[in-house]
Design an enzyme around this catalytic site. Structure first.
Site, PDB file in Angstrom:
ATOM      1  N   ASP A 155      12.592  -4.250 -18.604  1.00 39.33           N
ATOM      2  CA  ASP A 155      11.234  -4.722 -18.275  1.00 39.33           C
ATOM      3  C   ASP A 155      10.888  -4.458 -16.800  1.00 39.33           C
ATOM      4  OD1 ASP A 155      13.196  -6.773 -17.775  1.00 39.33           O
ATOM      5  OD2 ASP A 155      11.592  -8.247 -17.550  1.00 39.33           O
ATOM      6  N   HIS A 156      11.861  -4.040 -15.999  1.00 37.03           N
ATOM      7  CA  HIS A 156      11.602  -3.668 -14.601  1.00 37.03           C
ATOM      8  C   HIS A 156      11.779  -2.174 -14.369  1.00 37.03           C
ATOM      9  CE1 HIS A 156      11.690  -7.898 -13.205  1.00 37.03           C
ATOM     10  NE2 HIS A 156      12.298  -8.011 -14.364  1.00 37.03           N
ATOM     11  N   HIS A 171      17.347  -4.067 -15.796  1.00 40.09           N
ATOM     12  CA  HIS A 171      16.720  -4.507 -17.048  1.00 40.09           C
ATOM     13  C   HIS A 171      15.444  -3.703 -17.336  1.00 40.09           C
ATOM     14  CE1 HIS A 171      18.854  -8.694 -16.979  1.00 40.09           C
ATOM     15  NE2 HIS A 171      19.624  -7.739 -17.475  1.00 40.09           N
ATOM     16  N   HIS A 211      16.431  -4.230 -10.414  1.00 40.21           N
ATOM     17  CA  HIS A 211      17.640  -4.287 -11.253  1.00 40.21           C
ATOM     18  C   HIS A 211      17.403  -3.510 -12.538  1.00 40.21           C
ATOM     19  CE1 HIS A 211      15.254  -7.613 -12.836  1.00 40.21           C
ATOM     20  NE2 HIS A 211      16.069  -7.767 -13.853  1.00 40.21           N
TER      21      HIS A 211
HETATM   22 ZN   LIG Z   1      12.561  -9.353 -15.764  1.00 35.07          ZN
END
Ligand SMILES: [Zn+2]
Length: 291
Positions: free
Chosen positions: A96-97, A94, A92
Site C-alpha cells: 500500500d506504500h 508494504h 517501507h
Molecule cells: Zn500502510
C-alpha cells in the site's frame, strides 16, 4: 496500570473518511490521498509531494497503489506546484506504500530510493540512517525507524516535520508485524523520532498530527507498555494460547482487527521471551506461560 489516554481524542482531527483528496500541508508539502481505504489502511494511503516552491521539482514519498486515478491526482498536485517528479522515496516495502514506486519511477524518469533493495530495484538507491538527500531545492534527512517492518524509514524535512509512514498513524496505533517486525526496535525508533522534536508528523494513513507530536509519541510508548502489562497480567492467571490472549485483551476491538492484533501480540511475546519473562509457544498455536 490504566490504559493510557490518547491525546488526539481532545484534538479537532477530521473524522475517518473525511480527509480531502489533496491538501497543501505547508509550503514544502502537498498530500494526495490514494483511493484504497480499508480497515488496515484507514482513509487510504497518504502520498506526499515534497519540494521547495519555485524549484520546479518535487519528490514523491510513498506513491502507494499503482492506480491510474491516483497517478492522475498526483500529477495534478505536481502541476499545481509547477514541479516535475525527480525522485520516489518509500518508507517501507508494504504494497500500500511501495506498489507504484518502480512503475511511477519509470513513468517520471525518477530514481527510486528506499530502505531495501527489493523496493529500490536494481537501478534504485538503498538509503541508510543519516543520509541527507539534497533534492527538489530542499534537504531531506533519512531516519531509520525499524519496528513496523525491518526496512522502515522516516524522512525529516527542513521545516521540522517528519514523514513517518506506518511508524505512527494519524488515528489509532500501528501494528508491529510478526515475524518481521520487532518490538524492541520499534520502541527505540519511537524514541528516536521523539528526540528529533518533530514540528509535525505526516503519517502514512490518517490526518497530519501538528498539535503536539511529542504527546502522540509518548502515548505510543505508553500504549506498548500497557499491552505488555496486559499480557503479563493475563498470563499470571495461567498459560494461554495467543488466540485466547487476543480474545481477552482485544475484547473491545472489532474482530476484523484481531489478525493484526495477533501479530502485535506475537511480536510483544517475542520481546518478553527474549527477556526471559515468558516461555512456551509464542510462534504457533500452543500455550505461552510466565517464565
Ligand atoms: Zn500502510
Amino acid at each position: 496500570m490504566d490504559a493510557p489516554r490518547d491525546p488526539r481524542t481532545a484534538w479537532a482531527l477530521p473524522a475517518l473518511g473525511a480527509l480531502p483528496r489533496t491538501a497543501e500541508l505547508e509550503p514544502l508539502v502537498t498530500r494526495v490521498l490514494a483511493p484504497n481505504a480499508s480497515g488496515m489502511t484507514l482513509d487510504g494511503t497518504n502520498t506526499y509531494v515534497v519540494g521547495a516552491p519555485g524549484s520546479g521539482q518535487a519528490v514523491l514519498v510513498d506513491p502507494g497503489p499503482d492506480d491510474p486515478g491516483h497517478l492522475a491526482a498526483v500529477q495534478g498536485a505536481l502541476s499545481a506546484r509547477d514541479a516535475r517528479c525527480v525522485a520516489v522515496l518509500v518508507t517501507h516495502h508494504h504494497g500500500d506504500h511501495a506498489e507504484a514506486a518502480r512503475p511511477w519511477g519509470a513513468h517520471f524518469g525518477a530514481e527510486v530510493a528506499a530502505g531495501s533493495a527489493d523496493v529500490a530495484g536494481p537501478r534504485g538507491r538503498v538509503l541508510d540512517h543519516g543520509d541527507r538527500l539534497r533534492l527538489a531545492g530542499t534537504t531531506i534527512g533519512v531516519v531509520a525507524t525499524p519496528g513496523h517492518t525491518g526496512d522502515h524509514l522516516a524522512f525529516r524535512l527542513e521545516s521540522g516535520a517528519v514523514l513517518v509512514g506506518d511508524h505512527v498513524l494519524g488515528r489509532g496505533t500501528s501494528v508491529v508485524t510478526y515475524p518481521e517486525g520487532d518490538v524492541v526496535a520499534y520502541l527505540e525508533s519511537l524514541r528516536r523520532v521523539h528526540d528529533l522534536g518533530p514540528s509535525a508528523l505526516y503519517c502514512g494513513h490518517g490526518p497530519e498530527l501538528t498539535e503536539d507530536p511529542g504527546a502522540v509519541l509518548d502515548f505510543y510508548l505508553a500504549h506498548r507498555a500497557f499491552r505488555e502489562h496486559q499480557l503479563l497480567t493475563a498470563l499470571a492467571e495461567g498459560p494461554a494460547t495467543v488466540d485466547e490472549l487476543v480474545a481477552r485483551i482485544y475484547a473491545d476491538v472489532p474482530r476484523a482487527l484481531w489478525v493484526p492484533a495477533a501479530m502485535s501480540t506475537r511480536a510483544t511475546l517475542a520481546k518478553l521471551r527474549a527477556e526471559d519473562r515468558v516461555e512456551g509457544d509464542t510462534e504457533a498455536d500452543g500455550e505461552v506461560r510466565l517464565a
